[in-house]
Design a protein around this motif. Sequence first.
Motif, mmCIF file in Angstrom:
data_model
loop_
_atom_site.group_PDB
_atom_site.id
_atom_site.type_symbol
_atom_site.label_atom_id
_atom_site.label_comp_id
_atom_site.label_asym_id
_atom_site.label_seq_id
_atom_site.Cartn_x
_atom_site.Cartn_y
_atom_site.Cartn_z
ATOM 1 N N THR A 10 -14.460 44.393 22.295
ATOM 2 C CA THR A 10 -13.925 43.583 21.197
ATOM 3 C C THR A 10 -12.403 43.629 21.179
ATOM 4 N N ALA A 11 -11.828 44.615 21.857
ATOM 5 C CA ALA A 11 -10.365 44.683 21.946
ATOM 6 C C ALA A 11 -9.811 43.434 22.627
ATOM 7 N N HIS A 12 -10.588 42.849 23.531
ATOM 8 C CA HIS A 12 -10.170 41.601 24.191
ATOM 9 C C HIS A 12 -9.954 40.507 23.144
ATOM 10 N N PHE A 13 -10.928 40.349 22.246
ATOM 11 C CA PHE A 13 -10.809 39.326 21.202
ATOM 12 C C PHE A 13 -9.723 39.701 20.199
ATOM 13 N N GLU A 14 -9.570 40.975 19.932
ATOM 14 C CA GLU A 14 -8.514 41.409 19.011
ATOM 15 C C GLU A 14 -7.138 41.043 19.566
ATOM 16 N N ARG A 15 -6.929 41.235 20.858
ATOM 17 C CA ARG A 15 -5.645 40.854 21.483
ATOM 18 C C ARG A 15 -5.418 39.347 21.379
ATOM 19 N N ILE A 16 -6.464 38.563 21.629
ATOM 20 C CA ILE A 16 -6.353 37.101 21.535
ATOM 21 C C ILE A 16 -6.001 36.699 20.105
ATOM 22 N N LEU A 17 -6.697 37.277 19.127
ATOM 23 C CA LEU A 17 -6.449 36.950 17.726
ATOM 24 C C LEU A 17 -5.046 37.346 17.292
ATOM 25 N N LEU A 18 -4.587 38.515 17.705
ATOM 26 C CA LEU A 18 -3.244 38.964 17.329
ATOM 27 C C LEU A 18 -2.164 38.092 17.968
ATOM 28 N N ALA A 19 -2.384 37.669 19.208
ATOM 29 C CA ALA A 19 -1.419 36.784 19.873
ATOM 30 C C ALA A 19 -1.361 35.433 19.164
ATOM 31 N N ARG A 20 -2.513 34.909 18.797
ATOM 32 C CA ARG A 20 -2.563 33.622 18.082
ATOM 33 C C ARG A 20 -1.909 33.746 16.708
ATOM 34 N N LYS A 21 -2.154 34.857 16.043
ATOM 35 C CA LYS A 21 -1.552 35.102 14.730
ATOM 36 C C LYS A 21 -0.025 35.122 14.854
ATOM 37 N N ASP A 22 0.473 35.803 15.852
ATOM 38 C CA ASP A 22 1.925 35.866 16.079
ATOM 39 C C ASP A 22 2.497 34.478 16.343
ATOM 40 N N GLU A 23 1.802 33.687 17.153
ATOM 41 C CA GLU A 23 2.246 32.324 17.464
ATOM 42 C C GLU A 23 2.296 31.464 16.202
ATOM 43 N N ILE A 24 1.257 31.535 15.385
ATOM 44 C CA ILE A 24 1.212 30.738 14.156
ATOM 45 C C ILE A 24 2.325 31.172 13.201
ATOM 46 N N GLU A 25 2.536 32.470 13.060
ATOM 47 C CA GLU A 25 3.586 32.954 12.163
ATOM 48 C C GLU A 25 4.965 32.473 12.612
ATOM 49 N N ARG A 26 5.209 32.437 13.929
ATOM 50 C CA ARG A 26 6.486 31.905 14.434
ATOM 51 C C ARG A 26 6.622 30.422 14.102
ATOM 52 N N ARG A 27 5.535 29.666 14.276
ATOM 53 C CA ARG A 27 5.571 28.233 13.967
ATOM 54 C C ARG A 27 5.793 27.993 12.475
#
Length: 113
Positions: A10-27
């Motif tokens: 599940t760490a794989h999905f956690e990394r994907i989710l955290l990366a997407r969260k970071d991208e959205i917050e920057r936008r």
Amino acid sequence: MENPVQTMDTAHFERILLARKDEIERRLKKIDTDLGTLKSADSAERATEAENDEVLEEFGQVGEEELRAIDAALDRIAKGRYGQCMKCGEPISIERLKAVPHTPFCQDCAASH
């Protein structure tokens, strides 16, 4: 029934989710900056800028909704419930999680939601 996500990392999905969260917050930060810029004195340009602001605000709302869904998915990971449908309790397919990692529903429940 064993959750297929529990058998994988599940760490794989956690990394994907955290990366997407970071991208959205920057936008969202950029949207806030763009919305806060001074507007033109020209009335025709102001009308165009107002339309652009409406689009930016809509993007911001969509981003905020996705952030809430990501945070909920991260919470499910922390509680060991990631990959389990929040409606029927059945496992969410790996294929669906790969396509929409923050989904709380299996394909059947999402279609009827």
